[in-house]
Write an enzyme that holds these catalytic residues in place. Structure first.
Site, short mmCIF file in Angstrom:
data_model
loop_
_atom_site.label_atom_id
_atom_site.label_comp_id
_atom_site.label_asym_id
_atom_site.label_seq_id
_atom_site.Cartn_x
_atom_site.Cartn_y
_atom_site.Cartn_z
N HIS A 81 0.84 -1.20 0.00
CA HIS A 81 0.00 0.00 0.00
C HIS A 81 0.88 1.25 0.00
O HIS A 81 2.05 1.20 0.38
CB HIS A 81 -0.91 0.02 1.24
N ASP A 363 4.07 -4.72 3.71
CA ASP A 363 5.50 -5.04 3.78
C ASP A 363 5.71 -6.49 4.22
O ASP A 363 6.57 -7.19 3.69
CB ASP A 363 6.26 -4.06 4.69
#
Ligand SMILES: *[C@@H]1O[C@H](CO)[C@@H](O)[C@H](O)[C@H]1NC(C)=O
Ligand SMILES: *[C@@H]1O[C@H](CO)[C@@H](O)[C@H](O)[C@H]1NC(C)=O
EC number: 3.1.3.-
Length: 464
Positions: A81, A363
């Site tokens: 994102h 991540d």
């Protein structure tokens, strides 16, 4: 002028080639930082600004580079994102005032921002698997909520989408003009920031798309392991990795001292301050040019930031050496890689479904995939990072398919563990698809060092 301002001005004023490479490069070829071969850079502020990924002039990228006789068959995109508000607050300080509404004439700009907002307001719940249909389709709070995507995050993914549009649609005609719903595969975790990032990228890629042709699936696991998530050995690797992390932290007296100083400034026990993960919040201050918080006891400052960020960089270095994270990653990334090669295999058989796949993730999704592929030298996934698998067909030998792997626009195909030596033996600028298949079906487990040759056995190995 404070240090922070000076640094940000530096990033904005110096052409991208210079800022990103840290050297004045006359060679126009070295515009992109190479996340794999670049010598280790240890400047914590430089690293942090790469992580911010502040939108600036269009970047160069290597996506879609292939000889003329190659035909693009399918593309599989994994994104993190975009820029978001912190997930944690620094206790007893005012949280940074960042506006998460989208405003066309506020920086960072994007020419498609207004059209994006208008298109999102026409979206309907039918395009989303539950519970995604309860999420807002774009960020909208005048004071960002925790973890909310910012305008910067939207712009980063509009840019990503537009870049992929120019390469894959305009140049390589991956999809026909009258593309159909089953030619896309869209999947996101259940956070508003991942859904909104996916939508921004998709809007850049297919402006004014028909809502009736869009369907986002919901992925409950950040590892995208749906149906195959149970893997006890993976969890054991993770526990050992966390223990390693803890021991490294204890050894760093400067880090402990820094946490102590910061805890005194905000007047909470050191333990509580550390648990609040202040680096996440400090990065937000840095990425948004908002000065670090102050109390009547003093200010959190750049020196504190540098110590914590430097420790993070050292932690990543040790993580590579000790290989516990690699074990975790090989098992953690298997299901999504397996799913991806399944999709690619169907495309090699001439099926015209799921030619463009988008996984909007975190991540903690990208990092294990990078590590499992052998790209452990790659930088930690920045905001709006993208990892792309391209599948190609050689028109001169239609039975031969090849893959390219790109991370943030850099071709890392020959840095992967399954294709490291290939280019030395073959003139082809790509990796045979079989190499990737063999790796995912078998060699990933061999790399764990046990005798397992499949996912189930590797996940349940006794006596690990
Ligand atoms: C950062 O903020 C300061 C004011 O706090 C402002 O003067 C400066 O122009 C800003 N820098 C950038 C690069 O936006
Ligand atoms: C891998 O993919 C195949 C289908 O392509 C599926 O049958 C198998 O269950 C998958 N394995 C895992 C562990 O996800």
């Amino acid at each position: 002028m404070d240090v922070l301002t000076a640094l940000l001005l530096l990033v904005h004023l110096i052409p991208v080639s210079t800022a990103k490479n840290g050297v004045s490069s006359k060679s126009r070829k070295r515009i992109m930082p190479d996340p794999v071969t670049e010598p280790p850079v240890t400047d914590p502020v430089y690293e942090a600004l790469l992580y911010c990924n502040i939108p600036s002039v269009a970047e160069r990228s290597m996506e879609g580079h292939a000889p003329h006789h190659f035909k693009l068959v399918s593309v599989h995109v994994f994104i993190r994102h975009g820029d978001r508000y912190p997930l944690y607050v620094i206790p007893k300080t005012k949280r940074p005032e960042i506006d998460c509404t989208l405003v066309a004439n506020r920086k960072p700009y994007h020419p498609k921002l207004e059209a994006f907002i208008s298109h999102m307001s026409k979206g309907s719940g039918a395009s989303f698997e539950s519970p995604l249909n309860s999420l807002p389709l774009y960020p909208n709070h005048p004071l960002c909520e925790m973890g909310e995507l910012t305008q910067t995050g939207v712009v980063q993914h509009l840019q990503n989408g537009q870049l992929l549009r120019d390469i894959y649609l305009k140049k390589h005609k991956l999809l026909p003009n009258d593309w159909s719903a089953d030619q896309l595969y869209l999947e996101t975790t259940g956070k508003s920031r991942t859904l909104q990032s996916g939508l921004a990228l998709l809007y850049g890629f297919l402006p004014d798309f028909d809502w009736k042709k869009i369907y986002f699936r919901h992925q409950p696991s950040a590892l995208f392991c749906s149906g195959s998530c149970y893997c006890p050995v993976r969890n054991q690797y993770l526990e050992k990795e966390q223990r390693r992390q803890y021991l490294l932290r204890l050894k760093n007296s400067q880090l402990e001292k820094t946490y102590g100083e910061m805890a005194k400034i905000v007047d909470v026990p050191t333990k509580q301050l550390r648990a609040a993960n202040p680096i996440d919040s400090m990065l937000c201050h840095l990425c948004h040019n908002v000065s670090f918080p102050c109390t009547r006891n003093g200010c959190v400052d750049m020196e504190h930031f540098k110590v914590i960020k430097t420790h993070q960089i050292e932690d990543e270095r040790e993580r590579r050496e000790k290989k516990l994270y690699l074990g975790y990653s090989l098992l953690g990334a298997h299901p999504i890689l397996n799913q991806t090669i399944g999709r690619m295999q169907r495309a090699t058989e001439g099926r015209k479904e799921e030619l463009f796949a988008l996984y909007s993730a975190h991540d903690v999704t990208l990092s294990p995939v990078l590590s499992a592929l052998g790209l452990s030298e790659a930088r930690f996934p920045r905001f709006a990072a993208r990892l792309i698998f391209e599948l190609w067909q050689d028109r001169e030998k239609p039975n031969e398919h090849s893959v390219r792997i790109l991370y943030n626009g850099v071709d890392v195909t020959f840095h992967t563990s399954f294709c490291q030596d290939h280019h030395k033996r073959s003139p082809k600028p790509m990796c045979p698809f079989e190499n990737l298949v063999r790796f995912v079906k078998r060699d990933m487990f061999v790399a764990l060092g046990g005798s397992s040759t499949n996912y189930y056995d590797a996940c349940h190995r006794e006596g690990f």
